[in-house]
Design an enzyme around this catalytic site. Structure first.
Site, PDB file in Angstrom:
ATOM      1  CB  SER B 125      -0.857  -0.009   1.270  1.00  0.00           C
ATOM      2  OG  SER B 125      -1.428   1.257   1.504  1.00  0.00           O
ATOM      3  CE1 TYR B 149      -4.247  -2.188   5.062  1.00  0.00           C
ATOM      4  CE2 TYR B 149      -3.270  -0.229   4.101  1.00  0.00           C
ATOM      5  CZ  TYR B 149      -3.897  -1.447   3.952  1.00  0.00           C
ATOM      6  OH  TYR B 149      -4.169  -1.918   2.690  1.00  0.00           O
ATOM      7  CE  LYS B 153      -1.759  -4.408   3.074  1.00  0.00           C
ATOM      8  NZ  LYS B 153      -2.015  -5.730   2.425  1.00  0.00           N
TER       9      LYS B 153
END
Lengths: 323, 323
Positions: B125, B149, B153
Protein backbone atom coordinates in the site's frame (compact mmCIF):
# COMPACT_ATOMS: atom_id res chain seq x y z
CA UNK A 1 14.85 5.35 38.46
CA UNK A 2 14.80 1.67 37.51
CA UNK A 3 16.76 0.69 34.40
CA UNK A 4 16.50 -2.73 32.77
CA UNK A 5 19.14 -3.95 30.33
CA UNK A 6 18.05 -6.87 28.15
CA UNK A 7 21.31 -8.33 26.89
CA UNK A 8 22.99 -7.29 30.14
CA UNK A 9 25.78 -9.89 29.87
CA UNK A 10 26.82 -8.82 26.37
CA UNK A 11 29.75 -6.66 25.33
CA UNK A 12 27.65 -3.48 25.30
CA UNK A 13 25.29 -4.44 28.13
CA UNK A 14 28.19 -4.88 30.55
CA UNK A 15 29.65 -1.51 29.59
CA UNK A 16 26.31 0.26 29.92
CA UNK A 17 25.75 -1.32 33.35
CA UNK A 18 29.26 -0.34 34.48
CA UNK A 19 28.75 3.23 33.33
CA UNK A 20 25.37 3.49 35.09
CA UNK A 21 26.90 2.10 38.30
CA UNK A 22 29.76 4.60 38.05
CA UNK A 23 27.60 7.63 37.16
CA UNK A 24 24.82 6.72 39.60
CA UNK A 25 22.38 8.75 37.48
CA UNK A 26 20.78 9.05 34.07
CA UNK A 27 19.71 12.42 32.69
CA UNK A 28 20.07 13.96 36.13
CA UNK A 29 17.93 11.34 37.92
CA UNK A 30 19.45 8.87 40.39
CA UNK A 31 19.52 5.24 39.29
CA UNK A 32 17.99 3.38 42.21
CA UNK A 33 17.47 -0.01 40.57
CA UNK A 34 19.21 -1.94 37.83
CA UNK A 35 17.99 -5.20 36.31
CA UNK A 36 20.31 -7.12 34.00
CA UNK A 37 18.58 -9.74 31.84
CA UNK A 38 20.42 -12.20 29.62
CA UNK A 39 20.39 -15.84 28.56
CA UNK A 40 23.93 -15.87 29.98
CA UNK A 41 24.97 -15.05 33.54
CA UNK A 42 25.24 -11.27 34.07
CA UNK A 43 27.89 -9.82 36.38
CA UNK A 44 27.14 -7.31 39.13
CA UNK A 45 28.56 -3.95 38.04
CA UNK A 46 31.21 -2.63 40.40
CA UNK A 47 30.11 -0.07 42.96
CA UNK A 48 26.36 -0.10 42.29
CA UNK A 49 24.55 0.65 45.54
CA UNK A 50 20.91 0.46 44.40
CA UNK A 51 18.66 -2.58 44.01
CA UNK A 52 20.33 -5.00 41.63
CA UNK A 53 18.58 -7.91 39.92
CA UNK A 54 20.45 -10.40 37.73
CA UNK A 55 17.86 -12.31 35.70
CA UNK A 56 19.06 -15.25 33.62
CA UNK A 57 16.05 -15.39 31.27
CA UNK A 58 15.25 -15.87 27.59
CA UNK A 59 12.98 -13.10 26.31
CA UNK A 60 11.68 -15.33 23.52
CA UNK A 61 10.21 -17.88 25.98
CA UNK A 62 6.47 -17.60 26.79
CA UNK A 63 5.69 -15.39 29.76
CA UNK A 64 9.21 -14.02 30.25
CA UNK A 65 8.51 -10.60 28.73
CA UNK A 66 5.43 -10.21 30.94
CA UNK A 67 7.40 -11.10 34.08
CA UNK A 68 10.14 -8.63 33.21
CA UNK A 69 7.65 -5.86 32.46
CA UNK A 70 5.89 -6.60 35.78
CA UNK A 71 9.01 -5.12 37.43
CA UNK A 72 7.97 -1.79 35.82
CA UNK A 73 11.38 -0.45 34.75
CA UNK A 74 11.33 3.24 33.82
CA UNK A 75 13.81 2.57 31.04
CA UNK A 76 14.22 -0.63 29.01
CA UNK A 77 17.43 -0.98 27.02
CA UNK A 78 16.79 -3.80 24.55
CA UNK A 79 20.25 -4.81 23.32
CA UNK A 80 19.72 -8.58 23.04
CA UNK A 81 20.00 -10.18 19.61
CA UNK A 82 21.19 -13.17 17.63
CA UNK A 83 24.11 -11.79 15.61
CA UNK A 84 24.08 -11.45 11.85
CA UNK A 85 26.02 -14.59 10.89
CA UNK A 86 24.00 -16.81 13.24
CA UNK A 87 20.68 -15.29 12.13
CA UNK A 88 21.69 -16.04 8.55
CA UNK A 89 22.76 -19.62 9.38
CA UNK A 90 19.72 -20.38 11.55
CA UNK A 91 16.64 -18.79 10.01
CA UNK A 92 14.20 -19.86 12.73
CA UNK A 93 16.39 -18.89 15.67
CA UNK A 94 17.05 -15.45 14.21
CA UNK A 95 13.35 -14.71 13.73
CA UNK A 96 12.45 -16.23 17.12
CA UNK A 97 14.87 -14.03 19.06
CA UNK A 98 15.29 -10.91 16.95
CA UNK A 99 11.69 -10.53 15.79
CA UNK A 100 9.45 -12.53 18.15
CA UNK A 101 11.49 -11.70 21.26
CA UNK A 102 11.37 -7.99 20.45
CA UNK A 103 7.67 -8.13 19.69
CA UNK A 104 6.97 -10.06 22.92
CA UNK A 105 8.69 -7.28 24.85
CA UNK A 106 6.74 -4.56 23.04
CA UNK A 107 3.46 -6.43 23.53
CA UNK A 108 4.09 -6.99 27.23
CA UNK A 109 4.64 -3.25 27.66
CA UNK A 110 1.50 -2.41 25.64
CA UNK A 111 -0.61 -4.75 27.74
CA UNK A 112 0.87 -3.77 31.13
CA UNK A 113 -1.89 -1.32 32.01
CA UNK A 114 -1.56 1.40 34.69
CA UNK A 115 -0.65 3.96 31.97
CA UNK A 116 2.79 2.34 32.02
CA UNK A 117 4.86 4.07 29.31
CA UNK A 118 8.61 3.46 29.69
CA UNK A 119 11.43 4.75 27.52
CA UNK A 120 12.55 1.90 25.27
CA UNK A 121 15.94 1.98 23.54
CA UNK A 122 16.34 -0.56 20.73
CA UNK A 123 19.73 -1.22 19.15
CA UNK A 124 19.16 -1.56 15.44
CA UNK A 125 21.94 -2.03 12.91
CA UNK A 126 23.54 -0.70 9.72
CA UNK A 127 22.45 -4.08 8.28
CA UNK A 128 19.05 -2.50 7.58
CA UNK A 129 20.79 -0.90 4.58
CA UNK A 130 21.54 -2.91 1.45
CA UNK A 131 23.57 -2.25 -1.69
CA UNK A 132 23.56 -0.30 -3.90
CA UNK A 133 24.28 2.48 -1.39
CA UNK A 134 25.29 6.11 -1.87
CA UNK A 135 28.34 7.52 -0.06
CA UNK A 136 27.64 9.16 2.29
CA UNK A 137 24.28 7.65 3.25
CA UNK A 138 21.74 10.21 4.50
CA UNK A 139 18.97 10.05 7.10
CA UNK A 140 16.37 9.32 4.40
CA UNK A 141 18.02 6.21 2.97
CA UNK A 142 15.54 3.46 2.12
CA UNK A 143 15.84 0.28 4.22
CA UNK A 144 16.56 -2.67 1.92
CA UNK A 145 18.27 -5.27 4.10
CA UNK A 146 20.06 -8.11 2.33
CA UNK A 147 20.27 -10.42 5.36
CA UNK A 148 17.67 -11.96 7.66
CA UNK A 149 19.32 -10.11 10.57
CA UNK A 150 18.93 -6.78 8.79
CA UNK A 151 15.31 -7.67 7.96
CA UNK A 152 14.59 -8.48 11.62
CA UNK A 153 16.15 -5.20 12.77
CA UNK A 154 14.22 -3.20 10.15
CA UNK A 155 10.97 -4.82 11.33
CA UNK A 156 11.91 -3.99 14.93
CA UNK A 157 12.34 -0.35 13.85
CA UNK A 158 8.89 -0.29 12.24
CA UNK A 159 7.23 -1.84 15.29
CA UNK A 160 9.06 0.57 17.61
CA UNK A 161 7.82 3.54 15.59
CA UNK A 162 4.22 2.30 15.56
CA UNK A 163 4.13 1.44 19.27
CA UNK A 164 5.63 4.86 20.05
CA UNK A 165 3.15 6.66 17.78
CA UNK A 166 0.35 4.82 19.57
CA UNK A 167 1.71 5.96 22.95
CA UNK A 168 2.38 2.41 24.24
CA UNK A 169 5.95 3.42 25.05
CA UNK A 170 8.43 6.17 24.25
CA UNK A 171 10.83 4.43 21.89
CA UNK A 172 14.05 5.22 20.12
CA UNK A 173 15.91 2.92 17.74
CA UNK A 174 19.61 3.53 17.17
CA UNK A 175 21.74 2.11 14.38
CA UNK A 176 25.16 1.73 15.96
CA UNK A 177 28.32 1.96 13.85
CA UNK A 178 30.48 -1.18 13.57
CA UNK A 179 32.13 -1.68 16.96
CA UNK A 180 35.90 -1.32 16.87
CA UNK A 181 37.98 -2.53 18.68
CA UNK A 182 35.72 -5.47 19.54
CA UNK A 183 37.26 -7.19 22.58
CA UNK A 184 37.90 -10.92 22.86
CA UNK A 185 39.22 -13.46 20.40
CA UNK A 186 39.25 -13.12 16.60
CA UNK A 187 35.97 -14.42 15.21
CA UNK A 188 34.89 -15.45 11.74
CA UNK A 189 32.34 -12.70 11.21
CA UNK A 190 32.97 -10.97 7.89
CA UNK A 191 33.62 -7.73 9.79
CA UNK A 192 35.99 -9.34 12.30
CA UNK A 193 39.17 -8.18 10.61
CA UNK A 194 38.41 -4.49 11.26
CA UNK A 195 39.07 -5.24 14.95
CA UNK A 196 41.50 -8.15 14.52
CA UNK A 197 44.10 -6.06 12.67
CA UNK A 198 44.30 -3.67 15.64
CA UNK A 199 43.61 -5.85 18.69
CA UNK A 200 45.96 -8.70 17.84
CA UNK A 201 49.04 -6.58 16.95
CA UNK A 202 48.48 -4.54 20.14
CA UNK A 203 49.01 -7.83 22.01
CA UNK A 204 52.02 -8.75 19.85
CA UNK A 205 49.99 -11.30 17.90
CA UNK A 206 49.75 -11.59 14.09
CA UNK A 207 46.56 -10.66 12.22
CA UNK A 208 45.21 -11.33 8.74
CA UNK A 209 43.81 -8.56 6.51
CA UNK A 210 41.48 -10.11 3.89
CA UNK A 211 40.48 -6.94 1.98
CA UNK A 212 42.09 -4.05 0.15
CA UNK A 213 43.48 -1.28 2.35
CA UNK A 214 41.39 1.33 0.53
CA UNK A 215 38.14 -0.06 2.03
CA UNK A 216 36.44 2.55 4.22
CA UNK A 217 33.90 1.86 6.95
CA UNK A 218 32.04 3.41 9.89
CA UNK A 219 33.21 2.79 13.45
CA UNK A 220 32.49 3.45 17.12
CA UNK A 221 34.42 2.28 20.16
CA UNK A 222 32.53 0.06 22.63
CA UNK A 223 32.75 3.01 25.03
CA UNK A 224 31.15 5.42 22.54
CA UNK A 225 28.43 2.84 21.78
CA UNK A 226 27.62 2.44 25.49
CA UNK A 227 27.48 6.24 25.72
CA UNK A 228 25.12 6.38 22.72
CA UNK A 229 22.74 3.92 24.39
CA UNK A 230 22.61 6.03 27.56
CA UNK A 231 22.32 9.28 25.59
CA UNK A 232 19.33 7.72 23.78
CA UNK A 233 17.87 6.60 27.11
CA UNK A 234 17.88 10.19 28.40
CA UNK A 235 16.71 12.01 25.24
CA UNK A 236 13.48 13.97 25.08
CA UNK A 237 11.21 11.72 23.01
CA UNK A 238 9.26 14.70 21.66
CA UNK A 239 12.41 15.86 19.83
CA UNK A 240 12.23 12.67 17.74
CA UNK A 241 8.76 13.31 16.33
CA UNK A 242 7.41 10.37 14.32
CA UNK A 243 10.85 9.31 13.09
CA UNK A 244 11.89 7.11 15.96
CA UNK A 245 14.92 5.43 14.36
CA UNK A 246 18.22 7.00 13.44
CA UNK A 247 21.73 6.25 12.30
CA UNK A 248 24.41 7.27 14.79
CA UNK A 249 27.63 9.14 14.05
CA UNK A 250 30.85 7.21 13.64
CA UNK A 251 34.46 7.57 12.62
CA UNK A 252 34.85 6.97 8.87
CA UNK A 253 38.33 5.65 8.07
CA UNK A 254 39.94 3.36 5.53
CA UNK A 255 41.80 0.22 6.54
CA UNK A 256 45.00 2.09 5.59
CA UNK A 257 44.06 4.87 8.03
CA UNK A 258 43.31 2.29 10.73
CA UNK A 259 46.81 0.92 10.19
CA UNK A 260 48.42 4.38 10.33
CA UNK A 261 46.58 5.04 13.61
CA UNK A 262 47.95 1.75 14.93
CA UNK A 263 51.46 2.86 13.87
CA UNK A 264 51.08 6.18 15.73
CA UNK A 265 49.88 4.47 18.91
CA UNK A 266 51.93 1.24 18.90
CA UNK A 267 54.74 1.68 16.36
CA UNK A 268 56.04 -0.08 13.26
CA UNK A 269 56.54 -3.41 15.00
CA UNK A 270 52.78 -3.64 15.63
CA UNK A 271 51.97 -2.80 12.01
CA UNK A 272 54.45 -5.41 10.80
CA UNK A 273 52.26 -8.11 12.39
CA UNK A 274 49.48 -7.48 9.82
CA UNK A 275 49.63 -9.87 6.87
CA UNK A 276 47.62 -9.11 3.69
CA UNK A 277 45.85 -12.27 2.60
CA UNK A 278 43.04 -11.32 0.19
CA UNK A 279 39.84 -13.33 0.62
CA UNK A 280 37.52 -12.72 -2.35
CA UNK A 281 34.46 -13.98 -0.41
CA UNK A 282 34.98 -11.47 2.41
CA UNK A 283 35.97 -8.72 -0.03
CA UNK A 284 32.68 -9.24 -1.88
CA UNK A 285 30.63 -8.94 1.31
CA UNK A 286 32.47 -5.84 2.49
CA UNK A 287 32.20 -4.18 -0.94
CA UNK A 288 28.41 -4.01 -0.46
CA UNK A 289 28.65 -2.42 3.00
CA UNK A 290 28.11 1.21 3.93
CA UNK A 291 31.21 3.41 3.90
CA UNK A 292 30.05 6.61 5.56
CA UNK A 293 26.93 8.42 6.69
CA UNK A 294 25.64 11.95 6.99
CA UNK A 295 24.01 11.65 10.43
CA UNK A 296 22.46 15.11 10.60
CA UNK A 297 19.53 14.09 12.82
CA UNK A 298 21.64 12.23 15.38
CA UNK A 299 24.16 15.09 15.46
CA UNK A 300 21.37 17.57 16.17
CA UNK A 301 20.14 15.30 18.96
CA UNK A 302 23.56 15.47 20.61
CA UNK A 303 25.10 12.11 19.71
CA UNK A 304 28.89 12.49 19.36
CA UNK A 305 31.30 10.14 17.60
CA UNK A 306 34.74 9.16 18.89
CA UNK A 307 37.31 11.85 18.07
CA UNK A 308 39.51 9.61 15.89
CA UNK A 309 40.76 6.08 15.25
CA UNK A 310 43.76 6.95 17.44
CA UNK A 311 41.37 7.63 20.32
CA UNK A 312 39.51 4.39 19.64
CA UNK A 313 42.80 2.46 19.93
CA UNK A 314 43.77 4.27 23.14
CA UNK A 315 40.33 3.56 24.68
CA UNK A 316 40.87 -0.11 23.91
CA UNK A 317 44.27 -0.13 25.64
CA UNK A 318 42.80 1.62 28.70
CA UNK A 319 39.90 -0.81 28.83
CA UNK A 320 42.20 -3.85 28.54
CA UNK A 321 44.51 -2.45 31.24
CA UNK A 322 41.52 -2.01 33.58
CA UNK A 323 40.42 -5.66 33.27
CA UNK B 1 -1.50 -23.92 -13.58
CA UNK B 2 -3.19 -23.59 -10.19
CA UNK B 3 -3.83 -20.04 -8.92
CA UNK B 4 -4.94 -19.28 -5.37
CA UNK B 5 -6.47 -15.91 -4.48
CA UNK B 6 -6.49 -15.11 -0.78
CA UNK B 7 -9.07 -12.38 -0.44
CA UNK B 8 -10.99 -13.92 -3.32
CA UNK B 9 -14.32 -12.38 -2.28
CA UNK B 10 -12.97 -8.83 -2.14
CA UNK B 11 -13.36 -6.04 -4.66
CA UNK B 12 -10.03 -6.87 -6.35
CA UNK B 13 -10.11 -10.65 -5.76
CA UNK B 14 -13.43 -10.96 -7.62
CA UNK B 15 -12.11 -8.95 -10.55
CA UNK B 16 -8.88 -10.95 -10.73
CA UNK B 17 -10.83 -14.23 -10.64
CA UNK B 18 -13.21 -13.01 -13.35
CA UNK B 19 -10.31 -11.96 -15.57
CA UNK B 20 -8.52 -15.30 -15.08
CA UNK B 21 -11.75 -17.17 -15.93
CA UNK B 22 -12.21 -15.04 -19.05
CA UNK B 23 -8.57 -15.22 -20.23
CA UNK B 24 -8.16 -18.90 -19.33
CA UNK B 25 -4.39 -18.38 -19.08
CA UNK B 26 -1.67 -16.51 -17.24
CA UNK B 27 1.61 -15.63 -18.92
CA UNK B 28 0.81 -18.05 -21.75
CA UNK B 29 0.04 -21.02 -19.47
CA UNK B 30 -3.50 -22.41 -19.14
CA UNK B 31 -5.19 -21.89 -15.77
CA UNK B 32 -6.41 -25.36 -14.85
CA UNK B 33 -7.33 -24.70 -11.20
CA UNK B 34 -8.50 -21.71 -9.25
CA UNK B 35 -8.89 -21.55 -5.46
CA UNK B 36 -10.66 -18.57 -3.93
CA UNK B 37 -10.05 -18.11 -0.21
CA UNK B 38 -11.83 -15.55 1.93
CA UNK B 39 -13.48 -15.12 5.32
CA UNK B 40 -16.56 -14.22 3.27
CA UNK B 41 -18.31 -16.40 0.70
CA UNK B 42 -16.53 -16.24 -2.68
CA UNK B 43 -18.52 -16.41 -5.92
CA UNK B 44 -17.70 -18.78 -8.76
CA UNK B 45 -16.31 -16.70 -11.64
CA UNK B 46 -18.38 -16.92 -14.77
CA UNK B 47 -17.21 -19.35 -17.44
CA UNK B 48 -14.32 -20.99 -15.60
CA UNK B 49 -13.98 -24.57 -16.78
CA UNK B 50 -11.05 -25.77 -14.62
CA UNK B 51 -11.08 -27.09 -11.06
CA UNK B 52 -12.65 -24.48 -8.82
CA UNK B 53 -12.39 -24.43 -5.02
CA UNK B 54 -14.22 -21.88 -2.89
CA UNK B 55 -12.66 -21.95 0.58
CA UNK B 56 -14.32 -19.91 3.32
CA UNK B 57 -11.33 -19.77 5.66
CA UNK B 58 -9.49 -17.32 7.92
CA UNK B 59 -5.75 -17.28 7.15
CA UNK B 60 -4.97 -16.04 10.65
CA UNK B 61 -6.44 -19.16 12.31
CA UNK B 62 -4.01 -21.94 13.31
CA UNK B 63 -3.43 -24.55 10.63
CA UNK B 64 -5.31 -22.75 7.85
CA UNK B 65 -2.20 -21.52 6.01
CA UNK B 66 -0.75 -25.06 6.06
CA UNK B 67 -3.96 -26.56 4.67
CA UNK B 68 -4.08 -23.98 1.88
CA UNK B 69 -0.42 -24.49 0.99
CA UNK B 70 -1.00 -28.27 0.95
CA UNK B 71 -3.02 -27.63 -2.23
CA UNK B 72 0.29 -26.55 -3.82
CA UNK B 73 -0.87 -23.57 -5.88
CA UNK B 74 1.70 -22.43 -8.46
CA UNK B 75 0.73 -18.82 -7.82
CA UNK B 76 -0.55 -17.32 -4.56
CA UNK B 77 -2.17 -13.88 -4.80
CA UNK B 78 -2.30 -12.59 -1.24
CA UNK B 79 -4.80 -9.71 -1.36
CA UNK B 80 -6.48 -10.21 2.03
CA UNK B 81 -6.16 -7.46 4.63
CA UNK B 82 -7.90 -5.52 7.36
CA UNK B 83 -8.29 -2.05 5.86
CA UNK B 84 -6.50 1.01 7.15
CA UNK B 85 -9.25 2.54 9.27
CA UNK B 86 -10.12 -0.77 10.94
CA UNK B 87 -6.45 -1.62 11.57
CA UNK B 88 -6.09 1.78 13.25
CA UNK B 89 -9.26 1.32 15.33
CA UNK B 90 -8.49 -2.30 16.32
CA UNK B 91 -4.76 -2.64 16.96
CA UNK B 92 -4.82 -6.37 17.73
CA UNK B 93 -7.03 -7.36 14.82
CA UNK B 94 -4.87 -5.41 12.35
CA UNK B 95 -1.67 -7.09 13.52
CA UNK B 96 -3.34 -10.52 13.72
CA UNK B 97 -4.57 -10.44 10.12
CA UNK B 98 -2.18 -8.13 8.29
CA UNK B 99 1.04 -9.23 9.97
CA UNK B 100 0.47 -12.66 11.55
CA UNK B 101 -1.79 -13.90 8.75
CA UNK B 102 0.77 -12.90 6.13
CA UNK B 103 3.61 -14.44 8.11
CA UNK B 104 1.63 -17.67 8.63
CA UNK B 105 1.21 -17.92 4.85
CA UNK B 106 4.92 -17.27 4.22
CA UNK B 107 5.93 -19.78 6.91
CA UNK B 108 3.61 -22.47 5.56
CA UNK B 109 5.21 -22.08 2.13
CA UNK B 110 8.73 -22.16 3.60
CA UNK B 111 7.98 -25.35 5.52
CA UNK B 112 6.09 -27.12 2.72
CA UNK B 113 9.07 -29.14 1.52
CA UNK B 114 9.29 -30.82 -1.95
CA UNK B 115 11.26 -27.78 -3.26
CA UNK B 116 7.91 -26.01 -3.42
CA UNK B 117 8.60 -22.44 -4.55
CA UNK B 118 5.46 -20.64 -5.79
CA UNK B 119 5.14 -17.13 -7.12
CA UNK B 120 3.65 -14.96 -4.35
CA UNK B 121 2.06 -11.60 -5.12
CA UNK B 122 1.48 -9.39 -2.08
CA UNK B 123 -0.62 -6.24 -2.32
CA UNK B 124 1.14 -3.60 -0.26
CA UNK B 125 0.00 0.00 0.00
CA UNK B 126 0.98 3.64 -0.42
CA UNK B 127 0.39 3.80 3.36
CA UNK B 128 3.98 2.57 3.79
CA UNK B 129 4.94 6.19 3.03
CA UNK B 130 4.56 8.94 5.62
CA UNK B 131 4.84 12.72 5.54
CA UNK B 132 6.92 14.72 4.89
CA UNK B 133 6.96 13.43 1.31
CA UNK B 134 8.56 14.77 -1.86
CA UNK B 135 6.48 15.25 -5.01
CA UNK B 136 6.94 13.14 -7.03
CA UNK B 137 8.03 10.23 -4.80
CA UNK B 138 10.73 8.07 -6.32
CA UNK B 139 11.50 4.35 -6.10
CA UNK B 140 14.04 4.93 -3.30
CA UNK B 141 11.68 6.70 -0.90
CA UNK B 142 12.18 5.62 2.73
CA UNK B 143 9.25 3.75 4.29
CA UNK B 144 8.01 5.69 7.32
CA UNK B 145 4.39 4.62 7.80
CA UNK B 146 2.23 6.76 10.08
CA UNK B 147 -0.51 4.18 10.60
CA UNK B 148 -0.55 0.63 11.97
CA UNK B 149 -1.85 -0.55 8.60
CA UNK B 150 1.10 1.04 6.81
CA UNK B 151 3.45 -0.49 9.38
CA UNK B 152 1.95 -3.95 8.83
CA UNK B 153 2.27 -3.60 5.06
CA UNK B 154 5.89 -2.38 5.32
CA UNK B 155 6.72 -5.40 7.51
CA UNK B 156 5.04 -7.66 4.95
CA UNK B 157 7.29 -6.13 2.28
CA UNK B 158 10.42 -6.81 4.34
CA UNK B 159 9.40 -10.42 5.02
CA UNK B 160 8.53 -10.96 1.37
CA UNK B 161 11.98 -9.70 0.31
CA UNK B 162 13.80 -11.90 2.84
CA UNK B 163 11.80 -15.05 2.04
CA UNK B 164 12.40 -14.43 -1.68
CA UNK B 165 16.13 -13.83 -1.17
CA UNK B 166 16.28 -17.11 0.76
CA UNK B 167 14.56 -18.90 -2.13
CA UNK B 168 11.50 -19.96 -0.09
CA UNK B 169 9.25 -18.44 -2.72
CA UNK B 170 9.44 -16.05 -5.66
CA UNK B 171 7.75 -12.96 -4.27
CA UNK B 172 6.67 -9.57 -5.54
CA UNK B 173 5.06 -6.83 -3.48
CA UNK B 174 3.05 -4.16 -5.27
CA UNK B 175 1.91 -0.84 -3.86
CA UNK B 176 -1.36 -0.17 -5.65
CA UNK B 177 -2.56 3.39 -6.27
CA UNK B 178 -5.76 4.48 -4.53
CA UNK B 179 -8.62 2.65 -6.22
CA UNK B 180 -11.02 4.95 -8.04
CA UNK B 181 -13.95 4.56 -8.69
CA UNK B 182 -14.43 2.22 -5.71
CA UNK B 183 -17.77 0.46 -6.24
CA UNK B 184 -20.49 0.16 -3.62
CA UNK B 185 -21.85 2.63 -1.10
CA UNK B 186 -20.08 5.77 0.20
CA UNK B 187 -17.96 4.84 3.22
CA UNK B 188 -16.35 6.91 5.95
CA UNK B 189 -12.74 6.18 4.99
CA UNK B 190 -10.80 9.43 4.68
CA UNK B 191 -10.16 8.63 1.01
CA UNK B 192 -13.80 7.80 0.29
CA UNK B 193 -14.66 11.13 -1.28
CA UNK B 194 -12.26 10.57 -4.22
CA UNK B 195 -14.71 7.90 -5.41
CA UNK B 196 -17.92 9.33 -3.90
CA UNK B 197 -17.74 12.56 -5.91
CA UNK B 198 -17.76 10.55 -9.15
CA UNK B 199 -19.80 7.43 -8.35
CA UNK B 200 -22.74 9.16 -6.68
CA UNK B 201 -23.30 11.92 -9.31
CA UNK B 202 -23.05 9.25 -12.06
CA UNK B 203 -26.11 7.65 -10.39
CA UNK B 204 -27.83 11.03 -10.02
CA UNK B 205 -27.09 11.15 -6.28
CA UNK B 206 -25.50 14.06 -4.37
CA UNK B 207 -21.94 13.82 -3.03
CA UNK B 208 -19.91 15.78 -0.48
CA UNK B 209 -16.39 17.07 -1.20
CA UNK B 210 -14.56 17.67 2.12
CA UNK B 211 -11.23 19.00 0.75
CA UNK B 212 -9.91 21.75 -1.50
CA UNK B 213 -10.20 21.08 -5.22
CA UNK B 214 -6.47 21.63 -5.71
CA UNK B 215 -5.63 18.38 -3.86
CA UNK B 216 -3.87 15.93 -6.17
CA UNK B 217 -3.64 12.17 -5.68
CA UNK B 218 -2.65 8.88 -7.38
CA UNK B 219 -5.34 6.62 -8.83
CA UNK B 220 -6.00 3.34 -10.57
CA UNK B 221 -9.29 1.86 -11.70
CA UNK B 222 -10.29 -1.48 -10.14
CA UNK B 223 -9.75 -2.97 -13.60
CA UNK B 224 -6.18 -1.61 -13.85
CA UNK B 225 -5.45 -2.86 -10.32
CA UNK B 226 -6.67 -6.36 -11.20
CA UNK B 227 -4.48 -6.20 -14.31
CA UNK B 228 -1.47 -5.14 -12.17
CA UNK B 229 -1.94 -8.15 -9.89
CA UNK B 230 -1.96 -10.52 -12.86
CA UNK B 231 0.95 -8.75 -14.53
CA UNK B 232 2.91 -9.19 -11.28
CA UNK B 233 1.88 -12.85 -11.15
CA UNK B 234 3.39 -13.49 -14.58
CA UNK B 235 6.59 -11.40 -14.25
CA UNK B 236 10.06 -12.92 -14.42
CA UNK B 237 11.22 -12.83 -10.80
CA UNK B 238 14.88 -12.50 -11.82
CA UNK B 239 14.11 -9.09 -13.31
CA UNK B 240 13.28 -7.86 -9.81
CA UNK B 241 16.67 -8.65 -8.29
CA UNK B 242 16.74 -8.13 -4.51
CA UNK B 243 14.23 -5.27 -4.59
CA UNK B 244 11.03 -7.23 -4.43
CA UNK B 245 8.60 -4.38 -3.69
CA UNK B 246 7.59 -1.56 -5.95
CA UNK B 247 5.19 1.32 -6.35
CA UNK B 248 2.86 0.97 -9.33
CA UNK B 249 1.99 3.65 -11.87
CA UNK B 250 -1.20 5.61 -11.49
CA UNK B 251 -3.09 8.57 -12.86
CA UNK B 252 -2.15 11.76 -11.01
CA UNK B 253 -4.99 14.26 -11.04
CA UNK B 254 -6.38 16.97 -8.83
CA UNK B 255 -9.92 16.89 -7.48
CA UNK B 256 -10.67 19.73 -9.94
CA UNK B 257 -9.43 17.53 -12.79
CA UNK B 258 -11.56 14.62 -11.51
CA UNK B 259 -14.56 16.93 -11.64
CA UNK B 260 -13.75 18.15 -15.18
CA UNK B 261 -13.45 14.51 -16.31
CA UNK B 262 -16.86 13.86 -14.76
CA UNK B 263 -18.22 16.87 -16.67
CA UNK B 264 -16.83 15.54 -19.97
CA UNK B 265 -18.33 12.08 -19.42
CA UNK B 266 -21.61 12.91 -17.64
CA UNK B 267 -22.28 16.62 -18.14
CA UNK B 268 -22.88 19.70 -15.99
CA UNK B 269 -25.88 18.21 -14.22
CA UNK B 270 -23.66 15.47 -12.71
CA UNK B 271 -21.08 18.03 -11.55
CA UNK B 272 -23.83 20.14 -9.99
CA UNK B 273 -24.52 17.27 -7.54
CA UNK B 274 -21.13 17.81 -5.81
CA UNK B 275 -21.36 19.99 -2.72
CA UNK B 276 -18.19 21.49 -1.19
CA UNK B 277 -18.33 20.98 2.57
CA UNK B 278 -14.80 21.43 3.97
CA UNK B 279 -13.90 18.99 6.75
CA UNK B 280 -10.69 20.11 8.47
CA UNK B 281 -10.09 16.61 9.95
CA UNK B 282 -10.19 14.94 6.53
CA UNK B 283 -8.26 17.80 4.91
CA UNK B 284 -5.48 17.34 7.47
CA UNK B 285 -5.22 13.59 6.75
CA UNK B 286 -5.21 14.07 2.99
CA UNK B 287 -2.61 16.88 3.20
CA UNK B 288 -0.08 14.31 4.44
CA UNK B 289 -0.78 11.83 1.64
CA UNK B 290 1.31 11.19 -1.49
CA UNK B 291 0.43 13.25 -4.53
CA UNK B 292 2.40 11.60 -7.32
CA UNK B 293 5.16 9.08 -7.95
CA UNK B 294 7.97 8.51 -10.39
CA UNK B 295 7.49 4.75 -10.89
CA UNK B 296 10.51 4.10 -13.11
CA UNK B 297 11.05 0.51 -11.97
CA UNK B 298 7.42 -0.54 -12.42
CA UNK B 299 7.27 1.17 -15.81
CA UNK B 300 10.36 -0.74 -16.95
CA UNK B 301 8.74 -3.97 -15.76
CA UNK B 302 5.75 -3.28 -18.00
CA UNK B 303 3.10 -2.05 -15.55
CA UNK B 304 0.83 0.47 -17.30
CA UNK B 305 -1.49 3.01 -15.67
CA UNK B 306 -5.00 3.85 -16.85
CA UNK B 307 -4.91 6.31 -19.76
CA UNK B 308 -6.83 9.09 -17.97
CA UNK B 309 -9.48 9.92 -15.38
CA UNK B 310 -11.98 9.99 -18.25
CA UNK B 311 -11.13 6.37 -19.01
CA UNK B 312 -11.42 5.47 -15.32
CA UNK B 313 -14.95 6.92 -15.25
CA UNK B 314 -15.94 5.11 -18.46
CA UNK B 315 -14.60 1.80 -17.09
CA UNK B 316 -16.76 2.31 -14.02
CA UNK B 317 -19.87 2.87 -16.14
CA UNK B 318 -19.13 -0.25 -18.22
CA UNK B 319 -18.55 -2.30 -15.10
CA UNK B 320 -21.80 -1.10 -13.48
CA UNK B 321 -23.74 -1.80 -16.69
CA UNK B 322 -22.38 -5.36 -16.77
CA UNK B 323 -23.55 -6.20 -13.23
Amino acid sequence: MHIMIIGGAGMLGRRVAAKLAKDGELGGKPVTALTLVDVFESAAPEGFTGTLRLERRDLSQPGVAEELVALRPDVVLHLAAIVSSEAEADFEKGYAINLDGTRALFEAIRLAGDDYCPRVVFTSSLAVFGAPLPDPIGDDQILTPLTSYGTQKAIGELLLADYSRRGFFDGIGIRLPTICIRPGRPNRAASGFFSNILREPLKGEPAVLPVDRSIRHWFASPEAAAGFILHAAALDGAALGDRRNLTLPGVCVSVAEQIEALRRVAGDQAVALIRDEPDPAIARIIESWPRSFDTKRANELGFKADASMDQIIRLHLQSEAAE
